[in-house]
Design an enzyme around this catalytic site. Sequence first.
Site, short mmCIF file in Angstrom:
data_model
loop_
_atom_site.label_atom_id
_atom_site.label_comp_id
_atom_site.label_asym_id
_atom_site.label_seq_id
_atom_site.Cartn_x
_atom_site.Cartn_y
_atom_site.Cartn_z
N GLY A 261 20.79 15.01 -14.57
CA GLY A 261 19.71 14.86 -13.59
C GLY A 261 20.31 14.77 -12.21
N GLU B 207 13.57 15.11 -7.31
CA GLU B 207 14.24 15.81 -6.20
C GLU B 207 15.22 14.89 -5.48
OE1 GLU B 207 12.66 18.92 -4.04
OE2 GLU B 207 10.75 18.94 -5.08
N GLN C 248 -5.20 -13.06 8.68
CA GLN C 248 -3.91 -12.49 9.08
C GLN C 248 -3.13 -11.95 7.88
OE1 GLN C 248 -1.40 -15.03 11.37
NE2 GLN C 248 -2.73 -15.05 13.17
N GLY D 189 -8.47 -7.42 -7.90
CA GLY D 189 -8.79 -6.92 -9.24
C GLY D 189 -9.35 -5.52 -9.23
N ILE E 295 -4.50 -5.64 -1.76
CA ILE E 295 -5.63 -5.90 -0.88
C ILE E 295 -6.95 -5.76 -1.64
CG2 ILE E 295 -6.90 -4.98 1.11
CD1 ILE E 295 -4.13 -4.37 2.37
N ARG F 167 13.39 18.81 0.72
CA ARG F 167 13.26 17.35 0.82
C ARG F 167 12.25 16.88 1.86
NH1 ARG F 167 19.54 16.04 -0.67
NH2 ARG F 167 19.16 15.77 -2.90
N ARG G 264 -15.19 -5.90 2.52
CA ARG G 264 -15.12 -6.95 1.50
C ARG G 264 -15.23 -8.33 2.16
NH1 ARG G 264 -15.88 -8.65 -3.73
NH2 ARG G 264 -14.15 -9.93 -4.50
#
Length: 405
Positions: A135, A385, A300, A362, A359, A264, A289
């Site tokens: 690899g 890659e 914060q 659930g 953030i 790349r 929310r």
Amino acid sequence: MTTFSLDPGPDQIAVRDWLHGFAADVIRPAAAEWDEREETPWPIIQEAAKLGIYSLDFYAQQFFDPSGVGIPIAMEELFWGDAGIGLAITGTTLAAVAVLANGTDEQIGTWAPQMFGTPEDVKVAAFCSSEPDAGSDVSALRTRAVYDQAKDEWVINGTKTWATNGGIAHVHVVVATVDPELGSRGQASFIVPPGTEGLSQGQKFKKHGIRASHTAEVVLDGVRVPGHCLLGGKEKLDARLARAREGTRGGGKNAAMATFEASRPAVGAQAIGIARAAYEVALDYAKTRVQFGRPIIENQGVAFQLADMKTRIDAARLLVWRASWMAVNNQPFTSAEGSMSKLYAGETAKFVTAQAMQILGGNGYTREYPVERMHRDSAIYTVFEGTSEIQRLVIARAISGAPIR
């Protein structure tokens, strides 16, 4: 040489907006379905082909855009839509880049168009480099190509793995060893035309992420390809091998590495698209929310997370754009700037998608929200890659000049 600019210009902005519309209207609504199916989204690829997005002409225009940012902008928008479908649409370009990096003008003109097919008969292509035991260590490739001078044919035997579009591709580009004693310097790339006997698909992998993109083993059992299918031609190969045997400089680039160096920054742009998508979901969620009587973005702890996410996304984009501009303007990567861009963008995608899940709490862990899928998709960007560890090795060698291992 064009001046490096952070203003993409009207042409690039028009392409960006066009691709963003396609990503929003066609890719995103289909993303969850194809992720669950774990199948190549042929209808989406065909729709992209009809619009001119999946075509050699489109990618060539972006690749040769003098601003240098045509490909990064395209990749970011498509992968903002969805990484799995995005890779299904763009996976062919890695094989095309292999031909562009290593082939003659005649080979480019012959094979690159066949990789895409037509809007009525869409095709894909595969670049086959990695192997079960090779690899990151490309010098360990065991796939062997032996020249049959009497028939002017190359006989290829071996097994490739982790091949995007492997086995379902119309055209395969295979990296093989022609002189084992030279290690990575004794390798070359070959076109395996459609319908060639001896090439078959091995195991198809069931993956953690990018599941709409087909990844499989490719088995090469006595595959015979004409001499003209050696990318770059035999005369160039013989000269390169002779220099390598003499231990002189100018032995030429490794066939696989030449492809990865060119791709790349584009891969980094894909990672940025995923990160940006996750950040936008998290930002919108944080604004709406409500907990403890106020939107959570007013805390914060959440706001600072979003600030870090946005900062890292923008920093990664700047590294990708710089590397892409340097490549288009033939500026050498003296500090491995291409590897820098892919390293930081890939790490950023993992960081941002993880923060987005946090953030959302659930909800972020469920498939009702897309950040769970984005998090899974991002994981591959520190692996394929060139792993993050390999990118750091390349950068360290470039800046130190030392044979770091």
